[in-house]
Design a protein around this motif. Structure first.
Motif, PDB file in Angstrom:
ATOM      1  N   UNK A 197       1.033  -1.208  -0.209  1.00 33.89           N
ATOM      2  CA  UNK A 197      -0.059   0.048   0.288  1.00 33.89           C
ATOM      3  C   UNK A 197       1.101   1.147  -0.223  1.00 33.89           C
ATOM      4  N   UNK A 198       2.242   0.770   0.603  1.00 32.97           N
ATOM      5  CA  UNK A 198       2.806   2.634   0.639  1.00 32.97           C
ATOM      6  C   UNK A 198       3.018   2.446  -1.385  1.00 32.97           C
ATOM      7  N   UNK A 199       3.246   3.320  -1.280  1.00 27.41           N
ATOM      8  CA  UNK A 199       4.083   4.273  -3.059  1.00 27.41           C
ATOM      9  C   UNK A 199       5.770   4.258  -3.594  1.00 27.41           C
ATOM     10  N   UNK A 200       5.770   3.894  -2.226  1.00 25.24           N
ATOM     11  CA  UNK A 200       7.702   4.092  -2.084  1.00 25.24           C
ATOM     12  C   UNK A 200       8.349   3.249  -2.289  1.00 25.24           C
ATOM     13  N   UNK A 201       8.950   3.248  -4.230  1.00 23.97           N
ATOM     14  CA  UNK A 201       9.801   1.939  -3.727  1.00 23.97           C
ATOM     15  C   UNK A 201      10.386   1.659  -2.713  1.00 23.97           C
ATOM     16  N   UNK A 202      11.276   0.413  -2.708  1.00 27.02           N
ATOM     17  CA  UNK A 202      11.987  -0.567  -1.842  1.00 27.02           C
ATOM     18  C   UNK A 202      13.182  -0.533  -2.090  1.00 27.02           C
ATOM     19  N   UNK A 203      14.223  -1.303  -1.830  1.00 28.41           N
ATOM     20  CA  UNK A 203      15.675  -1.561  -2.275  1.00 28.41           C
ATOM     21  C   UNK A 203      15.556  -2.527  -0.820  1.00 28.41           C
ATOM     22  N   UNK A 204      15.931  -3.705  -1.563  1.00 26.53           N
ATOM     23  CA  UNK A 204      15.961  -5.456  -0.707  1.00 26.53           C
ATOM     24  C   UNK A 204      17.851  -5.496  -0.463  1.00 26.53           C
ATOM     25  N   UNK A 205      17.911  -5.640   1.124  1.00 27.48           N
ATOM     26  CA  UNK A 205      19.146  -6.109   0.896  1.00 27.48           C
ATOM     27  C   UNK A 205      19.381  -6.330   2.083  1.00 27.48           C
ATOM     28  N   UNK A 206      21.042  -7.098   2.633  1.00 32.35           N
ATOM     29  CA  UNK A 206      20.705  -8.579   3.010  1.00 32.35           C
ATOM     30  C   UNK A 206      22.593  -8.354   3.663  1.00 32.35           C
ATOM     31  N   UNK A 207      22.684  -9.288   4.398  1.00 36.38           N
ATOM     32  CA  UNK A 207      24.387  -8.171   4.505  1.00 36.38           C
ATOM     33  C   UNK A 207      24.609 -10.490   5.086  1.00 36.38           C
ATOM     34  N   UNK A 208      25.383 -10.648   4.921  1.00 38.93           N
ATOM     35  CA  UNK A 208      26.315 -12.029   5.680  1.00 38.93           C
ATOM     36  C   UNK A 208      25.171 -12.840   4.960  1.00 38.93           C
ATOM     37  N   UNK A 209      25.466 -14.065   5.214  1.00 40.94           N
ATOM     38  CA  UNK A 209      24.538 -14.726   5.445  1.00 40.94           C
ATOM     39  C   UNK A 209      23.411 -14.578   4.408  1.00 40.94           C
ATOM     40  N   UNK A 210      22.768 -13.435   4.432  1.00 38.36           N
ATOM     41  CA  UNK A 210      21.255 -12.937   4.105  1.00 38.36           C
ATOM     42  C   UNK A 210      21.322 -12.005   3.054  1.00 38.36           C
ATOM     43  N   UNK A 211      22.942 -12.286   2.630  1.00 36.61           N
ATOM     44  CA  UNK A 211      22.887 -11.025   1.520  1.00 36.61           C
ATOM     45  C   UNK A 211      22.683 -11.659  -0.125  1.00 36.61           C
ATOM     46  N   UNK A 212      23.263 -12.906  -0.334  1.00 40.07           N
ATOM     47  CA  UNK A 212      23.106 -13.758  -1.378  1.00 40.07           C
ATOM     48  C   UNK A 212      21.636 -14.433  -1.725  1.00 40.07           C
ATOM     49  N   UNK A 213      20.558 -14.370  -0.806  1.00 40.41           N
ATOM     50  CA  UNK A 213      19.087 -15.422  -0.331  1.00 40.41           C
ATOM     51  C   UNK A 213      18.576 -13.696  -1.011  1.00 40.41           C
ATOM     52  N   UNK A 214      18.894 -12.587  -0.647  1.00 40.15           N
ATOM     53  CA  UNK A 214      17.667 -11.394  -0.835  1.00 40.15           C
ATOM     54  C   UNK A 214      18.470 -10.830  -2.024  1.00 40.15           C
ATOM     55  N   UNK A 215      19.124 -10.782  -2.618  1.00 37.43           N
ATOM     56  CA  UNK A 215      20.345 -10.765  -3.695  1.00 37.43           C
ATOM     57  C   UNK A 215      19.431 -11.419  -4.947  1.00 37.43           C
ATOM     58  N   UNK A 216      18.333 -12.603  -4.875  1.00 36.03           N
ATOM     59  CA  UNK A 216      18.470 -13.360  -5.913  1.00 36.03           C
ATOM     60  C   UNK A 216      16.997 -12.722  -5.933  1.00 36.03           C
ATOM     61  N   UNK A 217      16.071 -13.075  -4.582  1.00 37.84           N
ATOM     62  CA  UNK A 217      14.745 -12.544  -4.085  1.00 37.84           C
ATOM     63  C   UNK A 217      14.335 -10.749  -4.680  1.00 37.84           C
ATOM     64  N   UNK A 218      15.160  -9.995  -4.981  1.00 40.25           N
ATOM     65  CA  UNK A 218      15.005  -8.863  -5.196  1.00 40.25           C
ATOM     66  C   UNK A 218      14.823  -8.506  -6.340  1.00 40.25           C
ATOM     67  N   UNK A 219      15.530  -9.486  -7.126  1.00 40.69           N
ATOM     68  CA  UNK A 219      16.090  -9.851  -9.308  1.00 40.69           C
ATOM     69  C   UNK A 219      14.797 -10.320  -8.550  1.00 40.69           C
ATOM     70  N   UNK A 220      14.198 -11.564  -8.206  1.00 42.49           N
ATOM     71  CA  UNK A 220      12.847 -12.039  -8.348  1.00 42.49           C
ATOM     72  C   UNK A 220      11.652 -11.228  -8.392  1.00 42.49           C
TER      73      UNK A 220
END
Length: 91
Positions: free
Chosen positions: A29-52
């Motif tokens: 419901x928020x119109x603001x764009x999002x940036x999905x970011x992770x650190x440590x073990x969360x980095x690569x799954x969140x890069x892939x999820x952001x792409x998806x």
């Protein structure tokens, strides 16, 4: 411009995407764009999820020292190349 940073820090690999999904769900419901970011073990799954999801993301040695395959990253440019490769369609 306003942008919402959804950041998951040091979550176990398997928990990164569900944690981010819970936050993203609350932001519906928020119109603001999002940036999905992770650190440590969360980095690569969140890069892939952001792409998806078609969201912005970022990557660098301040986030992880590892390539997605677990090898040591050589530099920031190498991490960016690996992240961009996730965004390219398979040929």
């Amino acid at each position: 411009m306003t942008r919402i940073l959804v950041e998951v820090i040091d979550a176990p690999y398997e928990e990164a995407v569900p944690r981010a999904a819970a936050v993203l769900d609350r932001l519906k419901g928020s119109p603001a764009p999002r940036l999905l970011h992770g650190e440590g073990p969360a980095t690569w799954p969140l890069v892939a999820e952001a792409v998806r999801l078609g969201l912005a993301t970022r990557i660098g040695l301040e986030d992880t020292l590892l390539d997605p395959d677990g090898g040591t990253a050589a530099d920031n440019a190498g991490l960016v190349r690996r992240a961009l490769a996730l965004a390219r369609p398979a040929r």
